[in-house]
Design an enzyme around this catalytic site. Sequence first.
Site, PDB file in Angstrom:
ATOM      1  N   LYS A  34      89.664 -32.931  75.695  1.00  0.00           N
ATOM      2  CA  LYS A  34      88.417 -33.246  74.991  1.00  0.00           C
ATOM      3  C   LYS A  34      88.735 -33.433  73.509  1.00  0.00           C
ATOM      4  O   LYS A  34      89.506 -32.677  72.939  1.00  0.00           O
ATOM      5  CB  LYS A  34      87.398 -32.123  75.167  1.00  0.00           C
ATOM      6  CG  LYS A  34      86.116 -32.353  74.346  1.00  0.00           C
ATOM      7  CD  LYS A  34      85.012 -31.385  74.707  1.00  0.00           C
ATOM      8  CE  LYS A  34      85.073 -30.070  73.976  1.00  0.00           C
ATOM      9  NZ  LYS A  34      84.943 -30.191  72.496  1.00  0.00           N
ATOM     10  N   GLU A  57      86.825 -34.244  69.648  1.00  0.00           N
ATOM     11  CA  GLU A  57      85.583 -34.319  68.877  1.00  0.00           C
ATOM     12  C   GLU A  57      85.598 -35.555  67.993  1.00  0.00           C
ATOM     13  O   GLU A  57      86.563 -35.784  67.265  1.00  0.00           O
ATOM     14  CB  GLU A  57      85.445 -33.087  67.961  1.00  0.00           C
ATOM     15  CG  GLU A  57      85.111 -31.818  68.697  1.00  0.00           C
ATOM     16  CD  GLU A  57      84.895 -30.626  67.747  1.00  0.00           C
ATOM     17  OE1 GLU A  57      84.712 -30.831  66.532  1.00  0.00           O
ATOM     18  OE2 GLU A  57      84.907 -29.490  68.258  1.00  0.00           O
ATOM     19  N   GLU A  78      76.429 -32.135  71.385  1.00  0.00           N
ATOM     20  CA  GLU A  78      76.204 -30.782  70.861  1.00  0.00           C
ATOM     21  C   GLU A  78      75.112 -30.774  69.801  1.00  0.00           C
ATOM     22  O   GLU A  78      75.170 -31.503  68.799  1.00  0.00           O
ATOM     23  CB  GLU A  78      77.507 -30.191  70.276  1.00  0.00           C
ATOM     24  CG  GLU A  78      77.259 -28.775  69.735  1.00  0.00           C
ATOM     25  CD  GLU A  78      78.505 -27.941  69.495  1.00  0.00           C
ATOM     26  OE1 GLU A  78      79.608 -28.358  69.890  1.00  0.00           O
ATOM     27  OE2 GLU A  78      78.351 -26.841  68.919  1.00  0.00           O
TER      28      GLU A  78
END
Length: 259
Positions: free
Chosen positions: A111, A113, A177
């Site tokens: 993952k 960001e 998020e």
Amino acid sequence: MQRITIKKILSKKNRTPIICLTAYSKTTAEISDKYCDIILVGDSLANVLYGMKSTREVKIDTMILHAKTVRKYSRKSLVVFDMPHRTYTNKFSAYKNAKKVIKHTKCHAVKLEGGKEIVKIIKYLTRKGIPVMGHIGLLPQTATNFRVKGKNSFQKKRILRDAIEVSKAGAFAIILECIVEDLAKEIKKSVSVPTIGIGASKYCDGQILVVDDMLGLSNNFPKFVRQYSNLRKIIEKSVKHYARDVKLKRFPYINNVYK
Ligand code: KIV
């Protein structure tokens, strides 16, 4: 037992909610594996396990240790490795580090960001056969504040653009998020891959929480967390009980003694 595939995750879009949690240890991996589609070895372990101020502080080798264990003690969930800060500053460092991670941990995906600014990296990794999960909205690795995102039209446009670009670049799912509900709804409609929310409303294809937060182990958590247990209280009660027993010579009890 068959492990869930990325194809299966993709097929859940707009159909079945995708269940995700973070895990960092043998016990949380074993339990989460029974119920989750995806387990994320999140860099949030910097805060919740090591008491670091920021996820920026955790090193890749520390993450690898935890990820090895989580991968080893899971049998059916897809295990995703959260690439720590500054391990994917360009496509070459990203590939070198992601390759090392996959080799040592056997995790199934990584993952990253970021939005538009990491599109080239996502494309490069996926082209090289490393599945990537995206993460947009509030980005703890680079955040200057931890406020909800998408409240004004400028942020909304930027985050929607990020979602579309990350999806087009080849990410198989995107974490959203801490964003406002109407933006999550818009993103879900606009991208072809599943969206996984954390503080992003029910208008997502799945949900994720930090395991220590939902178990009530952390002592400081945001509004979007639902606490399903209060393990901190339970642990404190048990430790207090034990301490009293030792002090009063009530432990060891008769059945704890070898004859
Ligand atoms: O590190 C982490 O736990 C995460 C989740 C908040 C998605 O990135």
